[in-house]
Design an enzyme around this catalytic site. Structure first.
Site, PDB file in Angstrom:
ATOM      1  N   ASP A 136      -0.666   2.345   2.606  1.00 18.20           N
ATOM      2  CA  ASP A 136      -0.571   1.204   1.690  1.00 18.20           C
ATOM      3  C   ASP A 136      -0.832  -0.092   2.436  1.00 18.20           C
ATOM      4  O   ASP A 136      -0.240  -0.316   3.514  1.00 18.20           O
ATOM      5  CB  ASP A 136       0.861   1.120   1.126  1.00 18.20           C
ATOM      6  CG  ASP A 136       0.953   1.591  -0.306  1.00 18.20           C
ATOM      7  OD1 ASP A 136      -0.091   1.776  -0.959  1.00 18.20           O
ATOM      8  OD2 ASP A 136       2.093   1.786  -0.768  1.00 18.20           O
TER       9      ASP A 136
ATOM     10  N   GLU B 104       1.046   4.600 -12.140  1.00 18.93           N
ATOM     11  CA  GLU B 104       2.514   4.666 -12.007  1.00 18.93           C
ATOM     12  C   GLU B 104       3.210   4.200 -13.281  1.00 18.93           C
ATOM     13  O   GLU B 104       2.936   3.116 -13.806  1.00 18.93           O
ATOM     14  CB  GLU B 104       2.978   3.804 -10.817  1.00 18.93           C
ATOM     15  CG  GLU B 104       4.501   3.875 -10.637  1.00 18.93           C
ATOM     16  CD  GLU B 104       5.005   3.355  -9.298  1.00 18.93           C
ATOM     17  OE1 GLU B 104       4.194   3.000  -8.423  1.00 18.93           O
ATOM     18  OE2 GLU B 104       6.249   3.320  -9.137  1.00 18.93           O
TER      19      GLU B 104
HETATM   20  O1  KIV Z   1       4.742   2.898  -2.033  1.00 18.34           O
HETATM   21  C1  KIV Z   1       4.678   4.022  -2.530  1.00 18.34           C
HETATM   22  O2  KIV Z   1       5.373   4.972  -2.130  1.00 18.34           O
HETATM   23  C2  KIV Z   1       3.741   4.225  -3.633  1.00 18.34           C
HETATM   24  C3  KIV Z   1       3.882   5.475  -4.442  1.00 18.34           C
HETATM   25  C4  KIV Z   1       5.116   5.443  -5.248  1.00 18.34           C
HETATM   26  C5  KIV Z   1       2.688   5.742  -5.279  1.00 18.34           C
HETATM   27  O3  KIV Z   1       2.933   3.397  -3.888  1.00 18.34           O
END
Ligand code: KIV
Length: 265
Positions: free
Chosen positions: A87, A186
């Site tokens: 991310d 989500e």
């Molecule tokens: O940050 C995270 O774990 C996510 C998932 C919930 C998709 O973005």
């Protein structure tokens, strides 16, 4: 030995085309990456949920790029077959496509992961084009986007009204067109997620979005029953928090009663 095939963007796309569900799970360290990979998980997502489940923050907003790099590198060291996605944390990509590119290059070079994930629909489309055109595998994320929690005032379901559904569908189409390799959906209505899945030709990855998605993702701590509280859409498959608590209590008692180490189990 029958070695499992290494997962990549192309194998995930093929799985979708053959109607095979892919399994994504968050991971934040080497041990969890090894365990999930051994159990056959296809994709390890180093989510910025890291901030909430590992680092004790109330939201994902304080997570830094350095923290994401540190944990993603640990996950990469633990995987053998799984695809690893990192991310991009809040504030490290939204300013411009160039900022997103610089951040992604750091993430890919310093961790050895395979793809980056970013949150947002229409405002991120130019950035997705920019990254994809430069060879970066981008996973997009729409619906409930936790980095926007302050704007929305909570983690409630998105896309409940017609007014919200059309923009979400348009976002999904534009993100696909821009070259994203997968799309996380989500906490949106299940029929909306199924419609989007039918519309786009990249894998959709659902969390709180129903079984119509091509793949499913859960947060490690929620799946294993390690969180204090799970979101309503994330069932726990074990009660690892209790298992850990029991073991630690037993050992604590054994130490205090002088049974450890001689009478350890
Ligand atoms: O940050 C995270 O774990 C996510 C998932 C919930 C998709 O973005």
């Amino acid at each position: 030995m029958n070695k499992k095939k290494t997962v990549n963007a192309a194998t995930l796309l093929r799985a979708m085309q053959h109607g095979e569900k892919s399994v994504w799970l968050t991971a934040y360290d080497t041990a969890s990456a090894q365990i999930a990979d051994e159990a056959g998980v296809d994709v390890l997502l180093v989510g910025d949920s890291l901030g909430m489940v590992c680092l004790g923050f109330d939201t994902t907003l304080p997570v830094t790029l350095e923290q994401m790099i540190h944990h993603t590198a640990a996950v990469v060291r633990g995987r053998s077959n799984a695809w690893v996605v990192c991310d991009l944390p809040f504030g490290t990509y939204q300013q411009s496509p160039e900022q997103a590119f610089e951040t992604s290059v750091r993430v890919l070079q310093e961790t050895g992961c395979d793809a980056v994930k970013l949150e947002g629909g229409k405002p991120m489309v130019k950035t997705i084009y920019f990254l994809a055109d430069r060879g970066i595998a981008v996973v997009a994320h729409i619906g409930l986007t936790p980095q926007s929690v302050k704007k929305f005032g909570g983690y409630g379901k998105r896309g409940q009204s017609k007014n919200e559904q059309t923009p979400l569908k348009n976002d999904a189409g534009a993100i696909t067109e821009a070259g994203a390799v997968a799309l996380v959906l989500e906490n949106i209505p299940h029929d909306l997620a199924a419609d989007i899945t039918g519309m786009v030709d990249i894998p959709t990855v659902g969390i709180g979005a129903g079984s119509g998605c091509d793949a499913q993702v859960l947060v490690w701590h929620d799946l294993l029953g390690m969180s204090e509280r799970n979101p309503p859409f994330a069932p726990a498959y074990a009660n690892v928090r209790q298992v850990m608590n029991d073991a630690i209590r037993q050992w604590t008692n054994d130490v205090r009663n002088g049974r450890f180490p001689e009478d350890a189990p």
